[in-house]
Design a protein around this motif. Structure first.
Motif, PDB file in Angstrom:
ATOM      1  N   PHE A 155      35.672  42.271  -5.354  1.00  0.00           N
ATOM      2  CA  PHE A 155      36.754  41.321  -5.570  1.00  0.00           C
ATOM      3  C   PHE A 155      36.524  40.492  -6.828  1.00  0.00           C
ATOM      4  CE2 PHE A 155      38.777  40.765  -1.089  1.00  0.00           C
ATOM      5  CZ  PHE A 155      39.075  42.120  -1.074  1.00  0.00           C
ATOM      6  N   ARG A 156      35.289  40.040  -7.040  1.00  0.00           N
ATOM      7  CA  ARG A 156      34.994  39.218  -8.212  1.00  0.00           C
ATOM      8  C   ARG A 156      35.190  40.011  -9.503  1.00  0.00           C
ATOM      9  NH1 ARG A 156      34.936  34.120  -5.967  1.00  0.00           N
ATOM     10  NH2 ARG A 156      33.073  33.677  -4.770  1.00  0.00           N
ATOM     11  N   LYS A 157      34.686  41.232  -9.514  1.00  0.00           N
ATOM     12  CA  LYS A 157      34.750  42.045 -10.724  1.00  0.00           C
ATOM     13  C   LYS A 157      36.134  42.632 -10.972  1.00  0.00           C
ATOM     14  CE  LYS A 157      29.879  43.462 -10.620  1.00  0.00           C
ATOM     15  NZ  LYS A 157      28.947  44.620 -10.510  1.00  0.00           N
ATOM     16  N   GLY A 158      36.944  42.731  -9.904  1.00  0.00           N
ATOM     17  CA  GLY A 158      38.226  43.404 -10.011  1.00  0.00           C
ATOM     18  C   GLY A 158      39.208  42.758 -10.971  1.00  0.00           C
ATOM     19  N   PHE A 159      39.065  41.441 -11.223  1.00  0.00           N
ATOM     20  CA  PHE A 159      39.981  40.748 -12.124  1.00  0.00           C
ATOM     21  C   PHE A 159      39.884  41.263 -13.555  1.00  0.00           C
ATOM     22  CE2 PHE A 159      39.876  37.494  -8.761  1.00  0.00           C
ATOM     23  CZ  PHE A 159      41.226  37.201  -8.670  1.00  0.00           C
ATOM     24  N   ASP A 160      38.714  41.704 -13.937  1.00  0.00           N
ATOM     25  CA  ASP A 160      38.475  42.038 -15.342  1.00  0.00           C
ATOM     26  C   ASP A 160      38.404  43.530 -15.600  1.00  0.00           C
ATOM     27  OD1 ASP A 160      38.201  39.256 -15.903  1.00  0.00           O
ATOM     28  OD2 ASP A 160      36.153  39.348 -15.113  1.00  0.00           O
ATOM     29  N   LYS A 161      38.757  44.346 -14.618  1.00  0.00           N
ATOM     30  CA  LYS A 161      38.647  45.787 -14.775  1.00  0.00           C
ATOM     31  C   LYS A 161      40.000  46.463 -14.582  1.00  0.00           C
ATOM     32  CE  LYS A 161      33.779  46.108 -13.425  1.00  0.00           C
ATOM     33  NZ  LYS A 161      33.341  46.518 -14.770  1.00  0.00           N
ATOM     34  N   SER A 162      40.113  47.673 -15.097  1.00  0.00           N
ATOM     35  CA  SER A 162      41.334  48.453 -14.922  1.00  0.00           C
ATOM     36  C   SER A 162      41.398  49.003 -13.508  1.00  0.00           C
ATOM     37  CB  SER A 162      41.349  49.619 -15.914  1.00  0.00           C
ATOM     38  OG  SER A 162      40.320  50.551 -15.589  1.00  0.00           O
ATOM     39  N   LEU A 163      42.572  49.516 -13.107  1.00  0.00           N
ATOM     40  CA  LEU A 163      42.715  50.109 -11.788  1.00  0.00           C
ATOM     41  C   LEU A 163      41.736  51.266 -11.614  1.00  0.00           C
ATOM     42  CD1 LEU A 163      44.093  50.557  -9.066  1.00  0.00           C
ATOM     43  CD2 LEU A 163      45.871  51.875 -10.264  1.00  0.00           C
ATOM     44  N   GLU A 164      41.616  52.090 -12.643  1.00  0.00           N
ATOM     45  CA  GLU A 164      40.703  53.229 -12.554  1.00  0.00           C
ATOM     46  C   GLU A 164      39.267  52.776 -12.309  1.00  0.00           C
ATOM     47  OE1 GLU A 164      42.944  52.752 -14.872  1.00  0.00           O
ATOM     48  OE2 GLU A 164      44.316  54.483 -14.753  1.00  0.00           O
ATOM     49  N   GLU A 165      38.870  51.710 -12.980  1.00  0.00           N
ATOM     50  CA  GLU A 165      37.507  51.198 -12.805  1.00  0.00           C
ATOM     51  C   GLU A 165      37.304  50.615 -11.413  1.00  0.00           C
ATOM     52  OE1 GLU A 165      36.163  49.769 -17.261  1.00  0.00           O
ATOM     53  OE2 GLU A 165      37.707  48.606 -16.212  1.00  0.00           O
ATOM     54  N   VAL A 166      38.323  49.921 -10.901  1.00  0.00           N
ATOM     55  CA  VAL A 166      38.219  49.348  -9.562  1.00  0.00           C
ATOM     56  C   VAL A 166      38.143  50.461  -8.516  1.00  0.00           C
ATOM     57  CG1 VAL A 166      39.423  47.995  -7.806  1.00  0.00           C
ATOM     58  CG2 VAL A 166      39.351  47.191 -10.168  1.00  0.00           C
TER      59      VAL A 166
END
Length: 247
Positions: free
Chosen positions: A208-219
């Motif tokens: 959840f924390r990292k998801g703000f700064d990553k693309s959908l593919e990365e998440v």
């Protein structure tokens, strides 16, 4: 750990960390930062601890930074940036890296950097009579201790900008705008958190924390990797076995 400015106890798998400077509404100084860091480190390392609770003593969570702790002659020369790096920033990053659930129990006034620290916790539960707000701009400073990161994410940019002007709001209003999770006492939430898989919670927290700064593919790839880890835990296997047996 300094038991005078920060109290620490573990009971029934819950570590309670209490800010203990009631004479200044638990305002934070350097000594308290050192003790807080030590307390959170101890709770994080203790395998018996499943939930961490942060609260204040005697009807206050925290009135923020203790500006009076600076000697009068230091005010004109203090480097607030360096002070932040050595105190609040270190503490906030520590909270982010702890995988166990952290509950901020706002048992009274929570303003300024005191509120900022609460925002860095995973959950916030406030007493009905708690007073909540940011006061930085009233003294010519900008919100800090992570408030610039957490506040817009919790309440949206427009409301965060409004709150930054310094208005003190009630617990009910804080709940309405999603600044806190609940009004009341934290015990029901704590009881539920003790039943949650520690591994799954820690992995979820990271995603959840990292998801703000990553693309959908990365998440999506993050979810692949973390689900692989969670799926191999004994908690997951036990839960599946229980589900199958009930069926």
């Amino acid at each position: 750990m300094n038991q005078e400015v920060v109290l620490y106890e573990v009971h029934d798998h819950v570590a309670t960390i209490t800010l203990n400077r009631p004479h200044v509404k638990n305002a934070l100084n350097v000594e308290m930062h050192t003790a807080l860091y030590s307390a959170f480190n101890e709770a994080n390392k203790d395998e018996n601890v499943r939930v961490i609770v942060l609260e204040g003593r005697d009807g206050a969570f925290s009135a923020g930074a203790d500006l009076k702790s600076f000697a009068e002659e230091e005010v004109d020369s203090v480097d607030y940036g360096t002070y932040l790096r050595e105190t609040y920033n270190k503490l906030v990053l520590q909270l982010m890296n702890i995988e166990k659930p952290i509950v901020a129990h706002l048992n009274g006034i929570a303003v300024g950097a005191g509120l900022s620290i609460a925002l860095a916790c995973d959950f916030r539960v406030a007493h009905r009579d708690a007073k909540i707000g940011l006061g930085f701009m009233k003294i010519g400073l900008v919100p800090d201790a992570g408030a610039s990161y957490f506040l817009p994410r919790l309440v949206g940019l427009g409301k965060a900008t409004e709150l930054a002007l310094g208005e003190i709001i009630s617990a009910e209003e804080a709940e309405r705008i999603n600044l806190i999770n609940q009004v009341g006492t934290p015990e029901p939430l704590i009881a539920h958190l003790k039943t949650v898989s520690p591994a799954a919670f820690g992995l979820m927290k990271k995603n959840f924390r990292k998801g703000f700064d990553k693309s959908l593919e990365e998440v999506l790839e993050m979810e692949v990797e973390t689900q692989r880890i969670a799926g191999a835990t004994k908690e997951h296997k036990y839960a599946v076995a229980q589900f199958v047996n009930r069926a």
